[in-house]
Scaffold this motif. Sequence first.
Motif, PDB file in Angstrom:
ATOM      1  N   ALA A  33     -13.074  -3.413  49.443  1.00  0.00           N
ATOM      2  CA  ALA A  33     -11.533  -2.785  49.097  1.00  0.00           C
ATOM      3  C   ALA A  33     -10.492  -3.962  49.532  1.00  0.00           C
ATOM      4  N   MET A  34     -10.717  -4.720  50.893  1.00  0.00           N
ATOM      5  CA  MET A  34      -9.700  -5.706  51.224  1.00  0.00           C
ATOM      6  C   MET A  34      -9.757  -6.737  50.436  1.00  0.00           C
ATOM      7  N   ALA A  35     -10.895  -7.273  50.184  1.00  0.00           N
ATOM      8  CA  ALA A  35     -11.229  -8.431  49.462  1.00  0.00           C
ATOM      9  C   ALA A  35     -10.431  -8.401  47.988  1.00  0.00           C
ATOM     10  N   ASP A  36     -10.916  -7.332  47.232  1.00  0.00           N
ATOM     11  CA  ASP A  36     -10.450  -7.181  45.854  1.00  0.00           C
ATOM     12  C   ASP A  36      -9.254  -6.568  45.582  1.00  0.00           C
ATOM     13  N   TRP A  37      -8.916  -5.603  46.323  1.00  0.00           N
ATOM     14  CA  TRP A  37      -7.631  -4.665  45.931  1.00  0.00           C
ATOM     15  C   TRP A  37      -6.465  -4.908  46.972  1.00  0.00           C
ATOM     16  N   SER A  38      -6.489  -5.873  48.119  1.00  0.00           N
ATOM     17  CA  SER A  38      -5.364  -5.811  49.160  1.00  0.00           C
ATOM     18  C   SER A  38      -4.216  -6.375  48.335  1.00  0.00           C
ATOM     19  N   GLY A  39      -4.542  -7.487  47.539  1.00  0.00           N
ATOM     20  CA  GLY A  39      -3.250  -8.098  46.808  1.00  0.00           C
ATOM     21  C   GLY A  39      -2.543  -7.160  45.678  1.00  0.00           C
ATOM     22  N   LEU A  40      -3.444  -6.293  45.199  1.00  0.00           N
ATOM     23  CA  LEU A  40      -3.071  -5.364  43.958  1.00  0.00           C
ATOM     24  C   LEU A  40      -2.239  -4.126  44.709  1.00  0.00           C
ATOM     25  N   TYR A  41      -2.790  -3.800  46.002  1.00  0.00           N
ATOM     26  CA  TYR A  41      -2.097  -2.803  46.698  1.00  0.00           C
ATOM     27  C   TYR A  41      -0.531  -3.329  47.072  1.00  0.00           C
ATOM     28  N   LEU A  42      -0.356  -4.489  47.600  1.00  0.00           N
ATOM     29  CA  LEU A  42       1.049  -5.025  47.806  1.00  0.00           C
ATOM     30  C   LEU A  42       1.659  -5.073  46.522  1.00  0.00           C
ATOM     31  N   ILE A  43       1.109  -5.401  45.483  1.00  0.00           N
ATOM     32  CA  ILE A  43       1.847  -5.582  44.025  1.00  0.00           C
ATOM     33  C   ILE A  43       2.238  -4.079  43.674  1.00  0.00           C
ATOM     34  N   ASP A  44       1.302  -3.514  43.598  1.00  0.00           N
ATOM     35  CA  ASP A  44       1.447  -2.103  42.872  1.00  0.00           C
ATOM     36  C   ASP A  44       2.041  -0.973  43.615  1.00  0.00           C
ATOM     37  N   VAL A  45       1.844  -0.825  45.066  1.00  0.00           N
ATOM     38  CA  VAL A  45       2.136   0.060  45.851  1.00  0.00           C
ATOM     39  C   VAL A  45       3.433  -0.247  46.608  1.00  0.00           C
ATOM     40  N   VAL A  46       3.430  -1.569  47.134  1.00  0.00           N
ATOM     41  CA  VAL A  46       4.538  -2.071  47.945  1.00  0.00           C
ATOM     42  C   VAL A  46       5.586  -2.625  47.238  1.00  0.00           C
ATOM     43  N   GLY A  47       5.166  -3.271  46.003  1.00  0.00           N
ATOM     44  CA  GLY A  47       6.309  -3.622  45.187  1.00  0.00           C
ATOM     45  C   GLY A  47       6.435  -5.114  45.472  1.00  0.00           C
ATOM     46  N   MET A  48       5.561  -5.799  45.986  1.00  0.00           N
ATOM     47  CA  MET A  48       5.824  -7.340  46.394  1.00  0.00           C
ATOM     48  C   MET A  48       5.547  -8.221  45.148  1.00  0.00           C
ATOM     49  N   PRO A  49       6.206  -9.310  45.074  1.00  0.00           N
ATOM     50  CA  PRO A  49       6.067 -10.280  43.699  1.00  0.00           C
ATOM     51  C   PRO A  49       4.584 -10.827  43.791  1.00  0.00           C
ATOM     52  N   LYS A  50       4.040 -11.186  42.724  1.00  0.00           N
ATOM     53  CA  LYS A  50       2.494 -11.473  42.537  1.00  0.00           C
ATOM     54  C   LYS A  50       2.537 -12.790  43.518  1.00  0.00           C
ATOM     55  N   HIS A  51       3.401 -13.705  43.499  1.00  0.00           N
ATOM     56  CA  HIS A  51       3.009 -15.168  44.306  1.00  0.00           C
ATOM     57  C   HIS A  51       3.119 -14.624  45.944  1.00  0.00           C
TER      58      HIS A  51
END
Length: 398
Positions: free
Chosen positions: A229-247
């Motif tokens: 979950a952390m390896a594959d989805w942590s970045g998407l969690y920051l983008i989709d849930v937290v609203g972080m920029p992709k970079h």
Amino acid sequence: MEQISADTVSKGRIRAAIFCLYFCIGLCFSSWASRIPDIKSALQLNDAGWGTILLMIPIGQICSMTISGLIVSKVGSKKILPLALLCYVVVLLFIGLSATEYSLIMSLIAFGFCGNFCNISVNTQAISLEAVYNKPIMASFHGGWSLAGLAGAAIGLLMASIHLRPIYHFCIVGTLVIATLIINRPYLQPDIKKEKDPADIAARKKRKPETFLFLLGMLAFCSLAAEGAMADWSGLYLIDVVGMPKHLAPMGLAAYMITMASGRFMIDRATQKWGRQRIVQVGGTLIGAGLFTAVIFPHLVPVIIAFMITGFGTAGIIPTLYSAAGQKTRISPSLALTIVSSIGFLGFLMGPPLIGYIATVTNLRYSYTFIAILGICILALASSISVFGKDESLRNEK
């Protein structure tokens, strides 16, 4: 090459050799992972096609799991490990040379196949040395694999930034790994033998794997689902849930990896003081607490802290389970490791897609809630496994 006995060389040198080989295995895998964007782009694959490609490594690992434990048990990890690691390097080069989708598929299946042999044999070596030390040292070896992940990512970033083709990058890594293998191969030791009496050996062939190995596998399943979950989805969690920029999305995985890697160098001492059961219980609690925090407080700082807590939680569980499997079983350590790692690997394989399915129906916060619940399951299940209560043999006598 002549075998160097533990009687003629320090335990520290043998430990350093095994650590280096853990690092080499991790470096091969992280080198491939670091060049995924370049390889995907070169083959002009879409996301759906690439998702299918990524299944090839697990397919190779699953194929290998059916025979790896038996072969390592029969032949010995000190013979299998050098051969498996050499094949791992060769297949890495074939990945770099892959110019078609078909050739990449075949290379990745072979990569997963060889990788599982590396995993079973190097962990068998670690279990044998841990028995000599008579104290926990397994987690520090897994720390070497985690350090290699960070090093491989950094090297891959450098190679990609200077536009060096993956094959040349992999040749450099392969040369380093082979040189390290040549230097450290003589220090590999025979696997531990649990019975010496002929009658015991005959009886051993009729023994079935103990139930607790499957329970350890269930713990590994939950822990590796969290790692996936952390390896594959942590970045998407920051983008989709937290609203972080992709970079900035890789910040989540970096925070998690740093604490997981550093935590693995602390776990052995903690295990020596508190025992395996407490380590697994605390690990499950931290996974649950970390991911529940990320769900309840979906903002940048709390989520990054939550991912770091989760990293500490996952740091010690798999090394501890592997150590318990190898030391407490009546069957050979390699077979015990195969049982635990095979069940656990299903969690790593099934966890990320399951998160995707849940997120499709609801959202990622519900998905991470499910993984947090698995952390609580680790706590509950670890408390019920009696084998964890027999840890005194691995503690230093005072």
